[in-house]
Write a protein that holds these residues in place. Structure first.
Motif, PDB file in Angstrom:
ATOM      1  N   ASN A  81       0.520  -1.467   0.282  1.00 32.25           N
ATOM      2  CA  ASN A  81       0.238   0.065   0.099  1.00 32.25           C
ATOM      3  C   ASN A  81       1.069   1.378   0.170  1.00 32.25           C
ATOM      4  OD1 ASN A  81      -2.583   1.690   0.080  1.00 32.25           O
ATOM      5  ND2 ASN A  81      -2.828   1.428   2.606  1.00 32.25           N
ATOM      6  N   ALA A  82       1.985   1.431   1.217  1.00 34.41           N
ATOM      7  CA  ALA A  82       2.521   2.532   0.969  1.00 34.41           C
ATOM      8  C   ALA A  82       3.395   2.782  -0.648  1.00 34.41           C
ATOM      9  CB  ALA A  82       3.680   2.069   2.013  1.00 34.41           C
ATOM     10  N   PHE A  83       4.221   1.998  -1.395  1.00 37.21           N
ATOM     11  CA  PHE A  83       4.492   1.596  -2.439  1.00 37.21           C
ATOM     12  C   PHE A  83       3.730   2.378  -3.220  1.00 37.21           C
ATOM     13  CE2 PHE A  83       5.370  -0.047  -6.791  1.00 37.21           C
ATOM     14  CZ  PHE A  83       6.433   0.622  -6.715  1.00 37.21           C
ATOM     15  N   LEU A  84       2.042   1.730  -3.543  1.00 37.54           N
ATOM     16  CA  LEU A  84       1.317   2.260  -4.666  1.00 37.54           C
ATOM     17  C   LEU A  84       1.144   3.044  -4.050  1.00 37.54           C
ATOM     18  CD1 LEU A  84      -1.170  -0.094  -4.474  1.00 37.54           C
ATOM     19  CD2 LEU A  84       0.657  -0.247  -6.550  1.00 37.54           C
ATOM     20  N   LYS A  85       1.380   3.969  -3.068  1.00 38.66           N
ATOM     21  CA  LYS A  85       0.164   5.877  -2.757  1.00 38.66           C
ATOM     22  C   LYS A  85       1.868   6.372  -2.932  1.00 38.66           C
ATOM     23  CE  LYS A  85      -2.218   5.183   1.734  1.00 38.66           C
ATOM     24  NZ  LYS A  85      -2.099   5.543   2.893  1.00 38.66           N
ATOM     25  N   LYS A  86       3.253   6.306  -3.001  1.00 39.43           N
ATOM     26  CA  LYS A  86       4.277   6.547  -3.516  1.00 39.43           C
ATOM     27  C   LYS A  86       4.244   7.082  -5.276  1.00 39.43           C
ATOM     28  CE  LYS A  86       7.259   5.521   0.266  1.00 39.43           C
ATOM     29  NZ  LYS A  86       8.422   4.624   0.411  1.00 39.43           N
ATOM     30  N   CYS A  87       4.191   5.237  -6.298  1.00 37.95           N
ATOM     31  CA  CYS A  87       3.601   6.059  -7.240  1.00 37.95           C
ATOM     32  C   CYS A  87       2.864   6.323  -8.095  1.00 37.95           C
ATOM     33  CB  CYS A  87       3.151   4.295  -7.978  1.00 37.95           C
ATOM     34  SG  CYS A  87       4.466   3.093  -7.552  1.00 37.95           S
ATOM     35  N   ALA A  88       1.384   6.429  -6.943  1.00 35.52           N
ATOM     36  CA  ALA A  88      -0.210   7.047  -7.445  1.00 35.52           C
ATOM     37  C   ALA A  88       0.258   8.652  -7.263  1.00 35.52           C
ATOM     38  CB  ALA A  88      -1.107   7.055  -6.590  1.00 35.52           C
ATOM     39  N   ALA A  89       1.202   8.972  -6.266  1.00 36.73           N
ATOM     40  CA  ALA A  89       2.221  10.394  -6.448  1.00 36.73           C
ATOM     41  C   ALA A  89       2.743  10.838  -6.808  1.00 36.73           C
ATOM     42  CB  ALA A  89       2.571  10.478  -4.464  1.00 36.73           C
ATOM     43  N   PHE A  91       3.324   9.804 -10.249  1.00 40.58           N
ATOM     44  CA  PHE A  91       2.565   9.773 -11.699  1.00 40.58           C
ATOM     45  C   PHE A  91       1.485  10.688 -11.942  1.00 40.58           C
ATOM     46  CE2 PHE A  91       3.868   5.210 -11.770  1.00 40.58           C
ATOM     47  CZ  PHE A  91       4.380   5.242 -13.428  1.00 40.58           C
ATOM     48  N   ALA A  92       0.919  12.092 -10.429  1.00 37.53           N
ATOM     49  CA  ALA A  92       0.157  12.765 -10.330  1.00 37.53           C
ATOM     50  C   ALA A  92      -0.149  13.614 -10.812  1.00 37.53           C
ATOM     51  CB  ALA A  92      -1.166  11.933  -8.847  1.00 37.53           C
ATOM     52  N   LYS A  93       2.109  14.074 -10.792  1.00 34.30           N
ATOM     53  CA  LYS A  93       2.894  15.211 -10.719  1.00 34.30           C
ATOM     54  C   LYS A  93       2.016  15.755 -12.228  1.00 34.30           C
ATOM     55  CE  LYS A  93       6.705  14.038  -7.547  1.00 34.30           C
ATOM     56  NZ  LYS A  93       7.756  14.039  -7.932  1.00 34.30           N
ATOM     57  N   ASP A  94       2.331  16.994 -11.710  1.00 37.46           N
ATOM     58  CA  ASP A  94       1.780  17.510 -13.438  1.00 37.46           C
ATOM     59  C   ASP A  94       3.788  17.614 -14.210  1.00 37.46           C
ATOM     60  OD1 ASP A  94       0.628  18.874 -15.468  1.00 37.46           O
ATOM     61  OD2 ASP A  94       0.564  20.766 -14.261  1.00 37.46           O
ATOM     62  N   PRO A  95       3.591  17.156 -15.322  1.00 34.88           N
ATOM     63  CA  PRO A  95       4.399  17.333 -15.880  1.00 34.88           C
ATOM     64  C   PRO A  95       5.140  18.637 -17.167  1.00 34.88           C
ATOM     65  CG  PRO A  95       2.920  16.448 -17.603  1.00 34.88           C
ATOM     66  CD  PRO A  95       2.163  16.408 -16.250  1.00 34.88           C
ATOM     67  N   ARG A  96       4.350  19.852 -16.177  1.00 33.20           N
ATOM     68  CA  ARG A  96       4.114  20.841 -16.973  1.00 33.20           C
ATOM     69  C   ARG A  96       6.204  21.594 -16.429  1.00 33.20           C
ATOM     70  NH1 ARG A  96      -1.434  23.779 -16.519  1.00 33.20           N
ATOM     71  NH2 ARG A  96      -2.248  21.592 -17.263  1.00 33.20           N
TER      72      ARG A  96
END
Length: 96
Positions: A81-89, A91-96
């Motif tokens: 769960n901790a790993f998936l939260k880090k992954c979600a954070a 990939f959720a970053k704005d690439p701009r």
């Protein structure tokens, strides 16, 4: 001395089982069985006291093994769960 009960032990046990398995309240179940709700509630409490193991009782060997396995599985799931939260954070970053 109290007079003998007008309900047979079999009826009591069946009423308790209905009350425990039903999604209805004890009062509703008692009304359906034409019983006083406090009578049924007393039977249920007595049944639970007689049939449920003590909370502070010793665990059997198989119960200990199962508990250890479940605790290991919880740790594993928490790490995932901790790993998936880090992954979600990430990939959720704005690439701009």
């Amino acid at each position: 001395m109290a007079p003998p009960s007008k309900y047979s032990p079999e009826f009591r046990e069946e009423a308790v089982q209905i009350a425990l398995r039903s999604s209805k309240t004890i009062s509703e179940t008692a009304r359906e069985l034409e019983l006083n709700p406090e009578t049924l509630r007393g039977w249920v409490k007595k049944h639970q006291k007689q049939h449920e193991p003590a909370a502070d009782g010793e665990l059997t060997l198989s119960e200990r093994a199962r508990l250890k396995e479940l605790e290991r599985r919880i740790r594993e799931v928490e790490m995932e769960n901790a790993f998936l939260k880090k992954c979600a954070a990430y990939f959720a970053k704005d690439p701009r």
